[in-house]
Design a protein around this motif. Structure first.
Motif, PDB file in Angstrom:
ATOM      1  N   SER A  66      20.928   4.081  77.375  1.00 13.78           N
ATOM      2  CA  SER A  66      20.845   5.510  77.689  1.00 13.78           C
ATOM      3  C   SER A  66      20.166   6.213  76.524  1.00 13.78           C
ATOM      4  CB  SER A  66      22.242   6.109  77.911  1.00 13.78           C
ATOM      5  OG  SER A  66      22.885   5.508  79.014  1.00 13.78           O
ATOM      6  N   ILE A  67      19.043   6.866  76.787  1.00 16.74           N
ATOM      7  CA  ILE A  67      18.310   7.587  75.749  1.00 16.74           C
ATOM      8  C   ILE A  67      18.724   9.049  75.788  1.00 16.74           C
ATOM      9  CG2 ILE A  67      16.035   8.208  74.851  1.00 16.74           C
ATOM     10  CD1 ILE A  67      14.915   5.754  76.244  1.00 16.74           C
ATOM     11  N   LEU A  68      19.302   9.535  74.704  1.00 16.90           N
ATOM     12  CA  LEU A  68      19.802  10.906  74.634  1.00 16.90           C
ATOM     13  C   LEU A  68      18.822  11.773  73.843  1.00 16.90           C
ATOM     14  CD1 LEU A  68      23.584  10.246  73.835  1.00 16.90           C
ATOM     15  CD2 LEU A  68      22.372  10.142  76.032  1.00 16.90           C
ATOM     16  N   VAL A  69      18.419  12.883  74.437  1.00 18.26           N
ATOM     17  CA  VAL A  69      17.426  13.767  73.814  1.00 18.26           C
ATOM     18  C   VAL A  69      17.991  15.173  73.721  1.00 18.26           C
ATOM     19  CG1 VAL A  69      15.024  14.551  73.862  1.00 18.26           C
ATOM     20  CG2 VAL A  69      15.642  12.364  74.935  1.00 18.26           C
ATOM     21  N   PRO A  70      18.630  15.545  72.606  1.00 16.72           N
ATOM     22  CA  PRO A  70      19.103  16.925  72.441  1.00 16.72           C
ATOM     23  C   PRO A  70      17.921  17.860  72.239  1.00 16.72           C
ATOM     24  CG  PRO A  70      19.431  15.697  70.415  1.00 16.72           C
ATOM     25  CD  PRO A  70      18.922  14.706  71.431  1.00 16.72           C
ATOM     26  N   ALA A  71      17.936  19.006  72.913  1.00 16.93           N
ATOM     27  CA  ALA A  71      16.790  19.916  72.847  1.00 16.93           C
ATOM     28  C   ALA A  71      17.259  21.354  72.670  1.00 16.93           C
ATOM     29  CB  ALA A  71      15.949  19.794  74.117  1.00 16.93           C
ATOM     30  N   PHE A  72      16.649  22.034  71.727  1.00 13.50           N
ATOM     31  CA  PHE A  72      16.903  23.460  71.508  1.00 13.50           C
ATOM     32  C   PHE A  72      15.573  24.129  71.157  1.00 13.50           C
ATOM     33  CE2 PHE A  72      17.899  26.996  68.577  1.00 13.50           C
ATOM     34  CZ  PHE A  72      18.639  27.791  69.444  1.00 13.50           C
ATOM     35  N   ASN A  73      15.083  24.957  72.065  1.00  9.69           N
ATOM     36  CA  ASN A  73      13.808  25.659  71.868  1.00  9.69           C
ATOM     37  C   ASN A  73      12.665  24.684  71.575  1.00  9.69           C
ATOM     38  OD1 ASN A  73      15.282  27.983  72.228  1.00  9.69           O
ATOM     39  ND2 ASN A  73      15.219  28.632  70.092  1.00  9.69           N
ATOM     40  N   GLU A  74      12.469  23.744  72.488  1.00 13.71           N
ATOM     41  CA  GLU A  74      11.454  22.699  72.297  1.00 13.71           C
ATOM     42  C   GLU A  74      10.346  22.771  73.344  1.00 13.71           C
ATOM     43  OE1 GLU A  74      11.373  20.804  69.814  1.00 13.71           O
ATOM     44  OE2 GLU A  74      13.389  20.652  68.994  1.00 13.71           O
ATOM     45  N   GLU A  75      10.035  23.969  73.842  1.00 10.79           N
ATOM     46  CA  GLU A  75       9.045  24.080  74.911  1.00 10.79           C
ATOM     47  C   GLU A  75       7.663  23.562  74.502  1.00 10.79           C
ATOM     48  OE1 GLU A  75       8.336  28.103  76.075  1.00 10.79           O
ATOM     49  OE2 GLU A  75       8.005  28.829  74.036  1.00 10.79           O
ATOM     50  N   ALA A  76       7.346  23.589  73.204  1.00 14.03           N
ATOM     51  CA  ALA A  76       6.019  23.182  72.750  1.00 14.03           C
ATOM     52  C   ALA A  76       5.785  21.689  72.884  1.00 14.03           C
ATOM     53  CB  ALA A  76       5.796  23.615  71.303  1.00 14.03           C
ATOM     54  N   THR A  77       6.839  20.874  72.738  1.00 13.65           N
ATOM     55  CA  THR A  77       6.643  19.421  72.681  1.00 13.65           C
ATOM     56  C   THR A  77       7.472  18.632  73.688  1.00 13.65           C
ATOM     57  OG1 THR A  77       8.337  19.248  70.942  1.00 13.65           O
ATOM     58  CG2 THR A  77       6.046  19.484  70.228  1.00 13.65           C
ATOM     59  N   ILE A  78       8.364  19.288  74.424  1.00 13.26           N
ATOM     60  CA  ILE A  78       9.311  18.546  75.260  1.00 13.26           C
ATOM     61  C   ILE A  78       8.597  17.753  76.360  1.00 13.26           C
ATOM     62  CG2 ILE A  78       9.739  20.496  76.828  1.00 13.26           C
ATOM     63  CD1 ILE A  78      12.320  17.885  75.614  1.00 13.26           C
ATOM     64  N   ARG A  79       7.544  18.294  76.938  1.00 15.55           N
ATOM     65  CA  ARG A  79       6.848  17.594  78.010  1.00 15.55           C
ATOM     66  C   ARG A  79       6.230  16.293  77.496  1.00 15.55           C
ATOM     67  NH1 ARG A  79       1.644  17.234  79.724  1.00 15.55           N
ATOM     68  NH2 ARG A  79       1.315  16.814  81.957  1.00 15.55           N
ATOM     69  N   THR A  80       5.520  16.375  76.362  1.00 16.84           N
ATOM     70  CA  THR A  80       4.892  15.186  75.795  1.00 16.84           C
ATOM     71  C   THR A  80       5.931  14.147  75.396  1.00 16.84           C
ATOM     72  OG1 THR A  80       3.003  16.447  75.001  1.00 16.84           O
ATOM     73  CG2 THR A  80       3.422  14.343  73.929  1.00 16.84           C
ATOM     74  N   SER A  81       7.022  14.593  74.792  1.00 18.45           N
ATOM     75  CA  SER A  81       8.068  13.669  74.361  1.00 18.45           C
ATOM     76  C   SER A  81       8.660  12.911  75.545  1.00 18.45           C
ATOM     77  CB  SER A  81       9.166  14.433  73.618  1.00 18.45           C
ATOM     78  OG  SER A  81       8.668  15.030  72.445  1.00 18.45           O
TER      79      SER A  81
END
Length: 474
Positions: A66-81
């Protein structure tokens, strides 16, 4: 002036010179020892890797992750990641993004890019976290889930992901990062080779200046920003002969929050991530060491040099300073909470070697280093420190620092050669020299600020970083 000289020309001036020069000798000598251990480990690792060639070993028995990706205000890079994660080479995995109350369009970007729909799912709270607002599932990728929750910080977000995760292993990955396609196959190897393994971490590298397309790094490059180049050298030094040197001793105290693989059950046994520290990644690893040693449970914590995670480094000095202060505070919190590891008779290498080393050179080191520079320079300006003593001090403090930075580049050149252009390596070689004249001292000031924040117990929060998002748009 004469009165000051009379006050300062007592025996403690001599002892001060000897003490600070001795400390820097001990500091750089310790890192040089780690460097030698790293070279031995790297040579052994490269021989093992040569058996499989350039491709990651694939045995067909890899456990689901299970890959866990915590995100907070990541609109700039979240799609690519996420595009990167969707296409990694691994037999069975799920990706769980935890949107921790983002105030920008992080959730909206994911809804549009991955066609998210609400997916009601019962939550089993094995570890505590803030309230979950909703759970989504992608119509395009059936192994992608998104948890939308009330803001609670990165550790709280990871705890929510642990509760939702379905598999025995979980991999924590930062939302501003991209994995190389074979990274998960490589970092899982210790779990296959040794059933005692509870955690493993890989190398984090700087993505600034590199060519990224559709979530994958096509070519490693050198950024234009001198500040980002300084960080490339720092990361090489920290990973290739810092953590790699401790790994054979089972004494790795830090697995980067950007990329680490863990046994989910063992993490739940210790209570998950701590939400009362800004260094939740290091604190968890130190707590795992302490837990297993106190209960006399067999375990191993590994660092591997070639599972690579690429991340965007800050290119403005204000953001970088805040980041380094936060890291220092997290280190102080982690070590101070687990002093018992260093004094218990079950401490072993993590408690008897790694903890004192980190405490003396990383925790208290910035204050001692700053004191050394001030003592020697002020003493020299007042005429009580001789030019010879100052020269010896600078050779030890700066000269050996240059040696260590260049050795980090040497390990890179002799092993993975991520930067294939000779011009890039010469640029990094130049950076490895000049970073010792101003940048490292500035870093010491930032770390001292982090120690003050820890001492004054200021309220911690998500370390929001100003991002260019340039490589996240391709």
């Amino acid at each position: 002036m004469e009165s000051w000289q009379k006050i300062l020309t007592v025996d403690w001036v001599w002892w001060g010179q000897v003490g600070f020069i001795g400390y820097f000798l001990l500091l750089n000598g310790g890192y040089l020892t780690l460097n030698i251990l790293s070279m031995i480990s790297l040579r052994r690792y490269m021989r093992q890797r040569a058996e499989f060639g350039d491709t990651a070993p694939y045995l067909g028995i890899e456990p689901a992750v299970s890959i866990l990706v915590p995100a907070f205000n990541e609109e700039a890079t979240i799609r690519t990641s996420l595009l990167s994660l969707m296409q990694i080479q691994y037999p069975e995995f799920e990706v769980i993004v935890i949107n921790d109350g983002s105030k920008d369009n992080t959730l909206a970007v994911m809804k549009e890019a991955f066609e998210l729909e609400e997916y009601p799912e019962p939550l089993h709270r094995s570890v505590h976290h803030q309230e979950v607002i909703g759970v989504y599932r992608s119509r395009r990728h059936n192994h992608l889930k998104v948890i939308d929750k009330v803001n609670g910080g990165k550790a709280d977000a990871l705890n929510a992901g642990i509760n939702v995760a379905r598999h025995a292993l979980f991999c924590a990955v930062d939302a501003d990062s991209i994995l190389q396609r074979d990274s998960l196959l490589r970092v899982v190897q210790p779990f296959l080779e040794d059933e005692r393994t509870v955690a493993a971490g890989g190398t984090v590298r700087i993505a600034n200046g590199s060519k990224v397309q559709s979530g994958f790094l096509l070519e490693a490059g050198i950024p234009r920003s001198l500040l980002a180049r300084f960080q490339i050298v720092e990361y090489l030094r920290a990973f290739l002969f810092g953590r790699l040197g401790w790994s054979p001793l089972n004494a790795v105290l830090i697995i980067s929050g950007a990329f680490g693989l863990f046994n989910r059950e063992r993490v739940m046994d210790v209570g998950g991530y701590s939400t009362t520290t800004v260094g939740e990644d290091m604190e968890l690893v130190v707590r795992l060491h302490r837990y297993h040693r106190e209960k006399r449970l067999p375990y191993r914590i590994h660092y591997l040099p070639d599972p690579i995670c690429w991340t965007e480094a800050p290119e403005d000095i204000a953001t970088l300073g805040k980041q380094r202060s936060r890291w220092q505070r997290g280190l102080a919190e982690s070590l101070s909470r687990h002093t018992k590891l260093a004094v218990t008779r079950r401490g072993g290498p993590p408690g008897w070697l790694a903890w004192p080393f980190m405490a003396l050179f990383e925790w208290l080191g910035p204050m001692i280093e700053l004191g050394g520079y001030l003592f020697m320079l002020v003493g020299f300006s007042l005429g009580v420190i001789s030019p010879v003593a100052l020269t010896v001090f600078m050779l030890v403090a700066i000269g050996m620092g240059i040696l260590l930075s260049v050795n980090g580049l040497l390990l890179e050149t002799l092993s993975f050669r991520v930067y294939t252009k000779k011009r890039d390596m010469w640029r990094l070689f130049f950076v490895a020299i000049i970073e010792n004249f101003g940048y490292r001292q500035l870093n010491t000031l930032w770390r001292c600020r982090g120690l003050w924040q820890w001492f004054s117990r200021r309220k911690h929060q998500w370390g929001a970083m100003k991002r260019s998002g340039q490589w996240g748009q391709h």
